[in-house]
Every structure is written in structure tokens, then in C-alpha cells.
Design an enzyme around this catalytic site. Structure first.
Site, PDB file in Angstrom:
ATOM      1  N   CYS A  99       0.830  -1.208   0.000  1.00 28.52           N
ATOM      2  CA  CYS A  99       0.000   0.000   0.000  1.00 28.52           C
ATOM      3  C   CYS A  99       0.861   1.254   0.000  1.00 28.52           C
ATOM      4  O   CYS A  99       2.082   1.190   0.065  1.00 28.52           O
ATOM      5  CB  CYS A  99      -0.916   0.012   1.220  1.00 28.52           C
ATOM      6  SG  CYS A  99       0.009   0.184   2.748  1.00 28.52           S
TER       7      CYS A  99
ATOM      8  N   CYS B  54       3.172   1.636   2.957  1.00 27.54           N
ATOM      9  CA  CYS B  54       4.404   0.848   2.883  1.00 27.54           C
ATOM     10  C   CYS B  54       5.442   1.583   2.039  1.00 27.54           C
ATOM     11  O   CYS B  54       6.619   1.623   2.394  1.00 27.54           O
ATOM     12  CB  CYS B  54       4.145  -0.518   2.242  1.00 27.54           C
ATOM     13  SG  CYS B  54       2.857  -1.460   3.030  1.00 27.54           S
TER      14      CYS B  54
ATOM     15  N   ASP C 266      18.835 -28.983   1.469  1.00 30.16           N
ATOM     16  CA  ASP C 266      19.921 -28.702   2.387  1.00 30.16           C
ATOM     17  C   ASP C 266      19.235 -28.399   3.729  1.00 30.16           C
ATOM     18  O   ASP C 266      18.043 -28.099   3.766  1.00 30.16           O
ATOM     19  CB  ASP C 266      20.700 -27.491   1.868  1.00 30.16           C
ATOM     20  CG  ASP C 266      21.598 -26.903   2.915  1.00 30.16           C
ATOM     21  OD1 ASP C 266      22.377 -27.678   3.496  1.00 30.16           O
ATOM     22  OD2 ASP C 266      21.528 -25.694   3.154  1.00 30.16           O
TER      23      ASP C 266
ATOM     24  N   ASP D 270      21.004 -23.156   0.021  1.00 30.98           N
ATOM     25  CA  ASP D 270      21.267 -21.723   0.161  1.00 30.98           C
ATOM     26  C   ASP D 270      22.739 -21.358   0.315  1.00 30.98           C
ATOM     27  O   ASP D 270      23.094 -20.209   0.166  1.00 30.98           O
ATOM     28  CB  ASP D 270      20.507 -21.174   1.362  1.00 30.98           C
ATOM     29  CG  ASP D 270      21.217 -21.504   2.655  1.00 30.98           C
ATOM     30  OD1 ASP D 270      21.636 -22.668   2.807  1.00 30.98           O
ATOM     31  OD2 ASP D 270      21.377 -20.611   3.494  1.00 30.98           O
TER      32      ASP D 270
END
Lengths: 726, 53
Positions: free
Chosen positions: A42, A45, A445, A625
Site C-alpha cells: 500500500c 508501505c 539442504d 542456500d
């Protein structure tokens, strides 16, 4: 044939231009950072994020793009994305770093805009010529028909010359290199249709295909534009890894600190690594005690004690105390560099995936042109009239036009990536969905992927409040992950940290101080007199009392359990391969219901495991990651990494999850399978149109009206079918 | 059919004007962030750093 197969990454069989629209990556200017903001929605934000970013020292300009849920930040060189992410986190906005190079092209870059402009011109001209053609179709004759044809020619010829340039340019480059790509036949079809129509117009002929030439250009450009939007600049993960190496080290010469480039160090030199610094070399600790975080290299979730005689590797992070390290290996000999080599090897060995579109093109392209040639030859023999024969051949070329085929894949991929983007998933590769749809084995992982890689305290409510208060008071002096986890837990319980006098952190052991009259200590078992047991724990000792044990676990990533369950329900074999210790891996596997778990895997073990699975004929999805996963990510059939992953891991993977949650994973798989089904349907649809239209064209019955109908109808059917994915 | 000599140029001109308007919008980056632009107008704080080209 082989030439056609070699053209890279064509989502549209007729548009295998390859390098034509390769990403320019002009967003990657220095000092420009990109953040992904999955949570913003919005005006409030936008204001909050922009104000928050501009408040960070060094930030010159911050601009939020709500449509793409991204922020572009221009900042001084020394501002890192991590600073900005932390600043936004304090304001309550979830943010992740995005490197501009990995993001697929958007409207804001010049190549995309240029394509869009050509598309607009082609569309405009096509509509006008179609309208003029209506007069011809409805029976205009003689001078009126010629007038309509001449006006059409005046619009069509410049429009084709402008809009068709991407095809012409590629065809020319291919021809000068004595190669043949798909743009050559496309250019031939467009130029011949326009040229033949001009000739017919000049001869007051009945049929002119100006509208068909334009429609061909328009639909093919549309397919190419969509294709361009889903394509990201290719980068090497191995190069990203090399960037992790610290360029300079602080060398100790006769007790003085000298900053030296890594290349000038040699084995046996002594270097000092400060807390918070990354190890520049492999070596053995000479003096000092500390804890080192080796999660990136090995996947171990907890910091490891490092004292005299411990070996350390480049890339590890020194946490609490300064360390003097005797160099054993530097540069190309370090473990970090060996991992980078492994990744480079995996990248080069990655079997080149032939996309569905390429496979279709291989079957389709030669057939069509052979057909047109046969039609020409047959009519030439039968009627002996060159003009009629050329007309039939061109009608065949136009009617079998690959526009529907050219739209079949890009339209589906665009619709699917739009749907996945709303779920917080960023597709980096156009063929990622096709490959994902084939997956039957999923390898996870642990640290940082299934778990957050961040310890969390257990049973905070079971402890006496004074114990918790004292522990929190001590913990506030340390940046150690366990200390911070305890402080967070105390805060969540509403316990204020007790005031501790004379706080002192003993690197590698813990924190000590005085609480009232009692000396207090918080740290490792051996140091506080606690009994070391299984699991991760820290101990608090107040005066002479028995030490109190605090237990920690690595918190599961939200949605991890749901994702694993959904993947299993979708018929995939789920495995967990981690570099962490066996108890930690087994605990996670049990919590998530994963039957196959392997622990203590080195980076090269992971790559070997994934390659072995691939060799057995399985299609592996790797979710990881860290540095230790990068090789496996590159080796797998398709790979996904969370937004919190290391740069190199994100570069190596095909899909990036933008949010913290893993539950979008299952949705990825369903969408991918649906997308593949739609692509195949689209191929069937366009083939069906050809089956009906080709005999008409071969019989010489095709008129411009039939050509226009067949072309538009098939393209629209294919696009609508793709839109069902949204 | 004389009317054609007026109508066809007029229709082309109108269409061309639309095309020119689209080019202008594209060049001034009005399609970069449609959602954001729709929301920004509702903000209470003054945007003292509007996006430059």
C-alpha cells in the site's frame, strides 16, 4: 538440422534468435542496490520503506516499485545491502537482497522498450491494414481494390521495415556467418509476402498479403517480447564465489600490522583476523581464542570453538575474539577456491536442456519449408504459371506461420511466472518451469534452507525468572548467536535483563560479570562447570550454585513441514543432505518426516550425490542456500534457493523464493506441471490449425481472408489457453 | 466513394495520434510501476523526490 538445434534458448521455435536480446544488465551500475520487498502492498508501505531507506547514512536515493515489489537504492560504495535489510527489518518490513543482474529484464531497460515499440508499430499497422482489407474481402473491385492495396502498401512497407528489424538483423548475422537460424525463414516469409503483394498490387492483382505480413511480424514480436521478459542475464556462480575471497589481509610483521594483498602472502606468514572479519586464508590458529561461523562452508548451524592449533579456512567468519593465523594456503589453494572450482565444473557439465520449444522447432521448421517448396514445384509443373506457383508457395508459408507456435511457450511462461510472482517466487530462467515439471526427487539442504540457520531457545517459560534475567543481562554483552537467541527469548517472556557489573566477554568461552555479590558466568559447559550432553546448550552459573542449562534448537523455516508434505503428496522422493552433524540432521529430518537423511556431507559429496541421482535417471530438484550447496545447485536438473541465500547460490539456482516461507515450493511444482501441460496443449492446438489450413493452401484455395483468419484464430486460442493458468 | 479520400487519411491520423501517445508514455516510463503510481497519489506526505528519467 544441427544448426537449428544449436540456437540457444528459444522459447519460440520461430524466434531462435539467441543472442539478439541478451540481457544488457545496465541496472548493475556501481552503488546501485536492489532489494526485494515481498510484504509491501500500500501507499503507507511505500512511504515507510522510502523514508526508512533514506534515513540510512550514505543512501542518496531510494525508490520503491510496487508493481515489481522492489526497491532501487543509490548509495555510497560502503553501504551494503545487509545494512539496508537490517534497517528495514527494524521498521517491520521484510526485505531481501536482489542482485540486479539476476533479475529478469523489466520494461525499464532499453532493449525491452525497443521491442515493445516495434510491437506497437506492427500492431497499429496491422489493425489499419486489416480494416482496409475488409473492403477488399467484401468485394471491392478494380480501381477501389487497387486504391485499398496501394494504401495498405504505404502503411505496411515502412511498418514491416521498422518492426521486422530484429528478425532481419539476426538473419543477416547468421547468413554472413554462413549459418542458418530460424530468423532466416521468418525474414524470407515476411519479405516475400510483402514483396509479392507489392508486385500483385502493381499488376492490379486480386490477392495482396500485406495484412498477413504484418500479422506475422506482430505475433512473432509478441512472442519474442514475452520471451525476453522471462529471460535473465546468465552469470556464473563460480565467479560469484571468487568474489567471496577477501582481497587483503592484515599481516603481522615483527608485531606490527601491515595490510597486504593476498597475492603477496606466502605460507608461514602470520595474519590477524578481527572479530566480524572473514578469514582471508587457510591456516592454523597461532594465538587467540574465538568462535568461528563456518555455516557457509560446511552447513554446520552453530559456531565452532577456535583456539590455538585449530585449523581455519578462507571464507569462515571470525565471531568473538581476534585470532592470529599462520597461513597454510592462500589464493587458489584454499578450500574456498576448491569449492569454486567444483562449482565451475558442475556448471560446465550441466547437461544442456533442450526446451520443448526447441524440440518442436526441430520437427516443424524443415517440414514447413519443404512443403512450400513442393507446393511451388508441383504447381509449376501442373500449371506452368510462375506467378500462380509463387502465390501458392507464399500462401503455404503464411498459413503454416509459426505465430501460434511462437506464442505457445512464452505466453504460458509469462502467465505462470505472473502467478508465481504473486506467491513470492521469482523465476530466473525461461525453461525452469519445464524442467521443474519433470522432477521426481527433491534434495534439501538443512541449515538456512529447511531451518532458518538461527538458533532459538527452547522452554523459556520453564526457567526461573531471575535465572533468565541474569542470563539475559550477560548475553546482552555478546554478539554470539546463542546469546542473542537467549536475549530474544527473555524479551518474548517479558523478562528485563538484570544489571550486571564488570561484563567481560571471554572469546571462545562465554561472558562473565558480577550480579550483586555473586560472580556470574554464561557460556560453554566446560567453562561454567555444566555437564555437556547431546544437543545444543549454554550454561549459566550464579556464584557456587549448580549451573543452569539452556537448550537451543535451530528453528524450522515457516512452511517447511507443509512444503515437504506437499512434495511427497505430489509423488516426489524427498531427501535431506546436510553438512551438519548427525544428531542435528536427524532431528530435523524427524520433525519434517523426511525418511532419507545424510549428514556430514562435504560440498563435493553433495555434488557427487546429486550427479549420481541424475545418472540413475532421476530428475533432481535441489533446494539449498549456502556456499556448500552451490555446486549441487548447479549440478541438479533444476534448483531453488531462498532469498536469504548467498549470492553465488542465488546465481546458481533457477528459481528464487522471495519470502521467508517455504510453502510456495509445492505451488511451484503444481504450477510447473500445469504449465507444461498447457505448453503441450498449445503445440497440439497450433498443429491442429495447420492440419486444417495446409491442404487449403496446397490446393491453391487460400485467400488473404483465410490466411488472416487462421493466423489470428490460432494465436488467440493459444494465448487464451495460456491465460487459464492465472 | 469520394468520401474515402477524407475518411482514410482521417482514420490514419487518429490512429497515428494514438500511437504517438503510446510512444510518449513508454518513453516517459509510465509503465514502469502502474500499481505504485496508483498508490502514491493517496499518500499524505508530499513526494519531494519524484522519479526522474
Amino acid at each position: 538440422m544441427t544448426e537449428i538445434m544449436r540456437t540457444p534458448l528459444a522459447a519460440c521455435p520461430a524466434c531462435a534468435t539467441g543472442a539478439a536480446v541478451a540481457g544488457t544488465g545496465d541496472g548493475a551500475a556501481e552503488g546501485r542496490l536492489m532489494l526485494s520487498l515481498p510484504g509491501i502492498h500500500c501507499a503507507g508501505c511505500i512511504s515507510g520503506v522510502e523514508r526508512g531507506l533514506k534515513a540510512v547514512p550514505g543512501v542518496r536515493e531510494a525508490r520503491v516499485n510496487l508493481t515489481l515489489k522492489r526497491a532501487a537504492v543509490e548509495a555510497a560504495e560502503d553501504v551494503t545491502a545487509a545494512d539496508l535489510v537490517a534497517a528495514l527489518d527494524r521498521l517491520g518490513f521484510e526485505a531481501h537482497e536482489l542482485d540486479p543482474g539476476t533479475i529478469s529484464a523489466t520494461d525499464s531497460d532499453s532493449t525491452g522498450r525497443e521491442l515493445l515499440m516495434r510491437l506497437a508499430v506492427a500492431g497499429f499497422a496491422m489493425m489499419n491494414v486489416m480494416l482496409l482489407s475488409v473492403a477488399v474481402w467484401s468485394g471491392a473491385e478494380d480501381a477501389t481494390r487497387d486504391l485499398m492495396h496501394w494504401i495498405s502498401a504505404m502503411i505496411a512497407l515502412p511498418a514491416v521495415a521498422f518492426s521486422g528489424q530484429p528478425f532481419f538483423r539476426n538473419a543477416l548475422t547468421a547468413l554472413t556467418a554462413r549459418r542458418l537460424n530460424m530468423d532466416v525463414p521468418i525474414s524470407v516469409a515476411i519479405v516475400m509476402a510483402a514483396g509479392m503483394s507489392l508486385y500483385e498490387t502493381a499488376m492490379s492483382g486480386e490477392h495482396a498479403y500485406f495484412d498477413a505480413a504484418l500479422a506475422l511480424t506482430f505475433f512473432l514480436l509478441a512472442g519474442r517480447y514475452l520471451d525476453y521478459r522471462t529471460r535473465a542475464a546468465a552469470r556464473s556462480a563460480a565467479q560469484e564465489l571468487a568474489a567471496l575471497e577477501v582481497p587483503r589481509a592484515t599481516r603481522l610483521v615483527d608485531g606490527r600490522e601491515v595490510v597486504t594483498p593476498i597475492a603477496e602472502l606466502s605460507a608461514g606468514d602470520l595474519v590477524r583476523v578481527r572479530p566480524g572479519g572473514r578469514m582471508p586464508v587457510d591456516g592454523v590458529v597461532e594465538t587467540g581464542t574465538s568462535e568461528i561461523d563456518r555455516a557457509l562452508l560446511t552447513g554446520e548451524s552453530l559456531p565452532v570453538f577456535a583456539g590455538e592449533g585449530s585449523t581455519v579456512s578462507a571464507g569462515e567468519v571470525n565471531l568473538t575474539g581476534p585470532l592470529d593465523v599462520r597461513v597454510t594456503a592462500r589464493g587458489a589453494d584454499t578450500r574456498l577456491h576448491k569449492i569454486a572450482d567444483l562449482v565451475a565444473l558442475a556448471e560446465s557439465a550441466r547437461t544442456r536442456y533442450t526446451s520443448l520449444a526447441d524440440r518442436a522447432a526441430v520437427a516443424y521448421a524443415p517440414g514447413v519449408h519443404l512443403l512450400a517448396l513442393i507446393a511451388f514445384a508441383a504447381w509449376m509443373i501442373w500449371s506452368g504459371d510462375l506467378r500462380v506457383s509463387v502465390n501458392v508457395a507464399i500462401a503455404t508459408l503464411i498459413i503454416t506461420c509459426p505465430c501460434a507456435l511462437g506464442l505457445a511457450v512464452p505466453a504460458v511462461v509469462t502467465a505462470a511466472s505472473g502467478r508465481l510472482f504473486r506467491r513470492g517466487v521469482l523465476l530466473k530462467s525461461g525453461t525452469a518451469l519445464e524442467r521443474l515439471a519433470e522432477v521426481d526427487t527433491v534434495v534439501f539442504d538443512k541449515t538456512g534452507t529447511l531451518t532458518l540457520g538461527q538458533p532459538e531457545m527452547q522452554g523459556a517459560a520453564d526457567h526461573a525468572r531471575t535465572d533468565l534475567a541474569v542470563a539475559a543481562g550477560l548475553a546482552s554483552a555478546s554478539a554470539h548467536p546463542l546469546a542473542q537467541a537467549l536475549r530474544r527469548a527473555a524479551e518474548a517472556e517479558g523478562v528485563a535483563p538484570a544489571a550486571i557489573a564488570g561484563l567481560r566477554e571471554v572469546p571462545g568461552y562465554g561472558v562473565e560479570g558480577r550480579w550483586g555479590d555473586h560472580p556470574v558466568r554464561f557460556g560453554r559447559a566446560a567453562w561454567t562447570g555444566g555437564a555437556d550432553g547431546p544437543g545444543t546448550a549454554s550454561f549459566l552459573r550464579i556464584g557456587d550454585r549448580d549451573p543452569v542449562r539452556f537448550d537451543f534448537t535451530d528453528a524450522l523455516r515457516p512452511g517447511a513441514a507443509e512444503a515437504v508434505a506437499a512434495l511427497r503428496a505430489a509423488g516426489c522422493r524427498v531427501m535431506l543432505i546436510s553438512g551438519d552433524s548427525a544428531p542435528a540432521v536427524e532431528a530435523t529430518a524427524k520433525a519434517l518426516g523426511i525418511a532419507i537423511a545424510e549428514s556430514g556431507a562435504l560440498p563435493k559429496d553433495k555434488v557427487a550425490r546429486v550427479q549420481a541421482l541424475e545418472a540413475e535417471g532421476h530428475k533432481v530438484l535441489m533446494v539449498g542456500d549456502g556456499l556448500n550447496d552451490t555446486g549441487a545447485l548447479a549440478a541438479a536438473h533444476v534448483s531453488i534457493s531462498p532469498a536469504s541465500a548467498l549470492d553465488a547460490a542465488r546465481v546458481a539456482s533457477d528459481i528464487v523464493l522471495l519470502g521467508r516461507d517455504l510453502d510456495a515450493l509445492a505451488d511451484c511444482l503444481t504450477t510447473a506441471r500445469q504449465a507444461r501441460a498447457r505448453i503441450k496443449e498449445n503445440f497440439t492446438l497450433s498443429a491442429l490449425y495447420n492440419v486444417i489450413a495446409v491442404p487449403i493452401a496446397l490446393a491453391g484455395l487460400a485467400t488473404p481472408l483465410i490466411a488472416a483468419l487462421a493466423m489470428s484464430a490460432s494465436s488467440i486460442t493459444v494465448s487464451l489457453n495460456a491465460l487459464r493458468l492465472r | 466513394m469520394d468520401i474515402l479520400s477524407y475518411l482514410i487519411p482521417i482514420s490514419l491520423l487518429l490512429g497515428g495520434a494514438g500511437l504517438a501517445a503510446f510512444f510518449w508514455a513508454l518513453r516517459t516510463r509510465q509503465f514502469d510501476d502502474p500499481d505504485g503510481d496508483a498508490q502514491r497519489i493517496l499518500r499524505t506526505d508530499y513526494d519531494d523526490a519524484p522519479k526522474q528519467d
